[in-house]
Every structure is written in C-alpha cells, then in structure tokens.
Scaffold this motif. Structure first.
Motif, PDB file in Angstrom:
ATOM      1  N   GLN A  88      60.389  38.144 -34.447  1.00  0.00           N
ATOM      2  CA  GLN A  88      59.281  37.195 -34.531  1.00  0.00           C
ATOM      3  C   GLN A  88      58.125  37.521 -33.589  1.00  0.00           C
ATOM      4  OE1 GLN A  88      60.826  33.003 -34.674  1.00  0.00           O
ATOM      5  NE2 GLN A  88      62.744  34.069 -34.260  1.00  0.00           N
ATOM      6  N   LEU A  89      58.312  38.498 -32.719  1.00  0.00           N
ATOM      7  CA  LEU A  89      57.364  38.718 -31.632  1.00  0.00           C
ATOM      8  C   LEU A  89      56.219  39.654 -32.009  1.00  0.00           C
ATOM      9  CD1 LEU A  89      59.879  39.184 -28.681  1.00  0.00           C
ATOM     10  CD2 LEU A  89      58.820  37.067 -29.518  1.00  0.00           C
ATOM     11  N   ASP A  90      55.019  39.274 -31.557  1.00  0.00           N
ATOM     12  CA  ASP A  90      53.858  40.169 -31.617  1.00  0.00           C
ATOM     13  C   ASP A  90      53.755  40.971 -30.321  1.00  0.00           C
ATOM     14  OD1 ASP A  90      52.868  39.161 -34.156  1.00  0.00           O
ATOM     15  OD2 ASP A  90      52.325  37.348 -33.041  1.00  0.00           O
ATOM     16  N   ILE A  91      54.146  40.333 -29.218  1.00  0.00           N
ATOM     17  CA  ILE A  91      54.115  40.946 -27.891  1.00  0.00           C
ATOM     18  C   ILE A  91      55.463  40.686 -27.231  1.00  0.00           C
ATOM     19  CG2 ILE A  91      53.015  40.951 -25.596  1.00  0.00           C
ATOM     20  CD1 ILE A  91      51.012  41.707 -27.781  1.00  0.00           C
ATOM     21  N   LEU A  92      56.052  41.734 -26.657  1.00  0.00           N
ATOM     22  CA  LEU A  92      57.241  41.582 -25.827  1.00  0.00           C
ATOM     23  C   LEU A  92      56.850  41.985 -24.422  1.00  0.00           C
ATOM     24  CD1 LEU A  92      60.218  41.077 -25.234  1.00  0.00           C
ATOM     25  CD2 LEU A  92      60.697  43.421 -26.020  1.00  0.00           C
TER      26      LEU A  92
END
Length: 176
Positions: A88-92
C-alpha cells in the motif's frame, strides 16, 4: 531535525511531483526517531496523507505524536509487520534502532534487528515506491537493496546537503 525534514520533503516532491495523497510507511524506532516526529509534523500541512506506523510496541510512536495526528485529522494506523502493509505504500521511510537511546543493552539487542529490509521483502511493494532513510544505516537496509531503483536514500542525502548549504549561505548573507 528541520533540515532533514526539508530534505525528505524535497526528495518526495521531486520523486512524486507533490506530497498530497501519499501513503507513507514509517518503519523502525518511531519512539525515539526525531526525524520521524518532524516529518509527521510537516505532513500536517498536506492533504490526504496516510501513515502506516510500523514498529515493535516498545518503539511505537509516543502518545504526544498520536495526539498531534488526531488533532490535525491525520489518518494513521499502527502495525508491527512491514510485509502486510508494504503493497500500500508510496514511500517507505526506514529508520535505525538507535543504540544510544537505550538504557538497557539487552533491550537494544532484542529490538535492533526487528526490521531488516532486503530484496525479498520488496517483492510485493509498488514498482514506484520510494525507499527513504535519514542515514546512517546500521543493518536495517541490506546493501543488496542499494541496487534497487526504489532505493532513494542516497539522493535524499544529497538533497539534504544542498538544503543545508543553501541555509548556511542564507544565514551568512551570501549569494551565488
């Protein structure tokens, strides 16, 4: 850590074209991570941000940060597993477990390797997810991840250098 936050926002904006509407995973030591606290506060200025706060319970974000997010109507969920939310992440945004923040060596040893990002864990991540880290890293991101095009922490560090240079020049009254 305001200059780190400026580097983070610059990197995110350059990579994604903006900040609104992003899903960010903050992973690691969220209790003591001042860069994480600063980034959360800065993100209150943007719209539709989703935070996935990924940490062991012992290193969860402090209550004052939860209060801040609630007061600013920021969406967040707290989880202990990275693998379940990485798709679900755009940025980790990875952080290290900071040895210097522990009073007890046994607690540090128990928690230090909770999250180690490696290529296998990235298999279910979005192709355009960006991996950030305020550096230095210890072992929370394996060097094998450095070759992944989503690894953007060295670009993030370069942005931080330029931001800090510009701020120093401004404070000294210098122009280019």
């Amino acid at each position: 850590h305001p200059t780190q936050t400026m580097a983070d926002l610059t990197t995110i904006t350059r990579l994604r074209g903006g900040v609104d509407g992003l899903s960010l995973g903050l992973c690691g030591d969220l209790k003591n991570g001042r860069t994480v606290h600063s980034l959360i506060k800065a993100m209150a200025k943007f719209r539709d941000i989703k935070f996935f706060l990924i940490s062991p319970r012992d290193l969860a974000v402090p209550e004052y940060m939860r209060v801040f997010m609630r007061e600013n109507n920021m969406w967040f969920t707290e989880v202990t597993g990275l693998e379940s939310v990485i798709p679900q992440l755009d940025i980790l945004y990875m952080t290290r477990v900071q040895r210097e923040r522990f009073f007890n060596e046994a607690d540090y040893v128990r928690l230090k390797d909770t999250y180690i990002l490696d290529p296998d864990k990235l298999k279910n991540a979005k192709a355009d997810m960006a991996i950030l880290h305020p550096l230095p890293r210890v072992n929370e991101i394996t060097v094998a991840v450095d070759e992944d095009p989503r690894a953007r922490y060295f670009e993030q560090a370069a942005n931080g250098r330029f931001i800090r240079m510009a701020l120093i020049m401004k404070l000294l009254g210098l122009t280019v």
